[in-house]
Design a protein around this motif. Structure first.
Motif, short mmCIF file in Angstrom:
data_model
loop_
_atom_site.label_atom_id
_atom_site.label_comp_id
_atom_site.label_asym_id
_atom_site.label_seq_id
_atom_site.Cartn_x
_atom_site.Cartn_y
_atom_site.Cartn_z
N SER A 116 1.18 -1.12 0.14
CA SER A 116 0.21 0.29 0.46
C SER A 116 1.09 1.38 0.26
N GLY A 117 2.02 1.12 -0.51
CA GLY A 117 2.97 2.18 -1.12
C GLY A 117 3.94 2.82 0.56
N SER A 118 3.37 2.53 1.45
CA SER A 118 3.75 2.89 2.92
C SER A 118 4.20 1.85 4.23
N GLN A 119 4.93 0.65 3.76
CA GLN A 119 5.75 -0.17 4.09
C GLN A 119 6.29 -0.75 3.49
N LEU A 120 7.67 -0.77 4.03
CA LEU A 120 8.52 -1.87 2.44
C LEU A 120 8.78 -3.12 3.61
N CYS A 121 9.34 -4.15 2.58
CA CYS A 121 9.26 -5.42 3.42
C CYS A 121 10.26 -5.81 2.58
N LEU A 122 12.12 -6.59 2.61
CA LEU A 122 12.78 -7.16 1.98
C LEU A 122 12.75 -8.38 2.14
N LEU A 123 12.80 -8.84 0.89
CA LEU A 123 12.18 -10.39 1.11
C LEU A 123 14.39 -10.92 -0.16
N GLY A 124 14.58 -12.32 0.71
CA GLY A 124 15.58 -12.38 0.56
C GLY A 124 15.34 -13.63 -0.95
N ASP A 125 16.03 -13.52 -2.02
CA ASP A 125 16.15 -14.79 -3.04
C ASP A 125 17.26 -14.90 -3.79
N GLU A 126 17.28 -15.95 -5.11
CA GLU A 126 17.66 -16.82 -4.91
C GLU A 126 17.93 -15.81 -7.18
N ILE A 127 19.15 -16.12 -7.23
CA ILE A 127 19.20 -16.05 -8.66
C ILE A 127 18.97 -17.36 -9.52
N PRO A 128 18.78 -17.99 -10.47
CA PRO A 128 17.23 -16.51 -10.57
C PRO A 128 16.33 -17.59 -9.93
N SER A 129 15.17 -15.98 -9.67
CA SER A 129 14.33 -15.86 -8.42
C SER A 129 13.72 -17.23 -7.91
N ILE A 130 13.34 -17.63 -7.36
CA ILE A 130 12.57 -18.72 -6.38
C ILE A 130 11.31 -17.81 -6.01
N GLN A 131 10.61 -17.18 -6.45
CA GLN A 131 9.65 -16.23 -6.85
C GLN A 131 9.35 -15.92 -7.88
N PRO A 132 9.07 -15.82 -8.76
CA PRO A 132 8.81 -15.29 -10.13
C PRO A 132 8.24 -14.44 -10.03
N SER A 133 7.19 -14.51 -9.87
CA SER A 133 5.44 -14.02 -9.89
C SER A 133 5.20 -13.38 -8.40
#
Length: 184
Positions: A145-162
């Motif tokens: 909603s534009g007001s909360q920044l959350c950072l997620l770890g990922d892999e290369i290539p992404s395991i969360q591609p959508s």
């Protein structure tokens, strides 16, 4: 490649069972349901400027008579890159309230974003984080909603591609781990 006929009878059955088990586990990760984005259709993703600036983690770490919050500064350094700096806000009381002292921030690395997607309530930016130590890892920076920044770890290539996969992952992240705008 593993050739089952070359394996002895005692090893063939466990090896085959492990392959079937691995196949079932991997197929379960495929996401059984569709990858429809949450909240209906996509909308244009906000630019990096929506993530730039100073942010403070919502959670409070209490230690004796002091308390602390993580401080994040995102500075745009290119069309699709930003510097990721972090520090700590130190409070003299045990409840993360009142005046604080900022220690840092120190540059942790640079994030180069490759793509983004958004709905009305969630925007995700996929990229590669290059730490000051030279380590590379996948990263997904999200705005709820534009007001909360959350950072997620990922892999290369992404395991969360959508966006749907990111939404499911965010559902497991406690809100206290995310950041709100630092309003001086």
């Amino acid at each position: 490649m593993l050739i089952f006929s070359a394996l002895s009878g005692r090893v063939r059955l466990p090896a085959g069972a492990m392959l079937v088990f691995a196949g079932l586990v991997l197929s379960a990760c495929g996401g059984g349901g569709g990858d429809d984005p949450p909240d209906g259709g996509n909308v244009p993703a906000p630019s990096l400027t929506a993530m730039a600036g100073d942010w403070v983690q919502k959670g409070c770490v209490k230690m004796g008579t002091q308390s602390f919050k993580k401080f994040l500064r995102a500075r745009i350094t290119g069309q699709n890159t930003l510097d990721h700096d972090e520090g700590v806000l130190s409070f003299s009381g045990g409840d993360c309230a009142g005046a604080s002292v900022l220690v840092g921030p120190t540059k942790l690395g640079t994030v180069t974003f490759a793509r983004s997607e958004a709905t009305q309530s969630l925007a995700a930016h996929w990229g590669v984080f290059l730490a000051v130590t030279g380590t590379r890892s996948g990263a997904i920076w999200t705005l709820r909603s534009g007001s909360q920044l959350c950072l997620l770890g990922d892999e290369i290539p992404s395991i969360q591609p959508s966006l749907s996969a990111v939404s499911r992952s965010l559902a497991t992240v406690p809100a206290d781990n995310c950041f709100a705008r630092n309003i001086p």
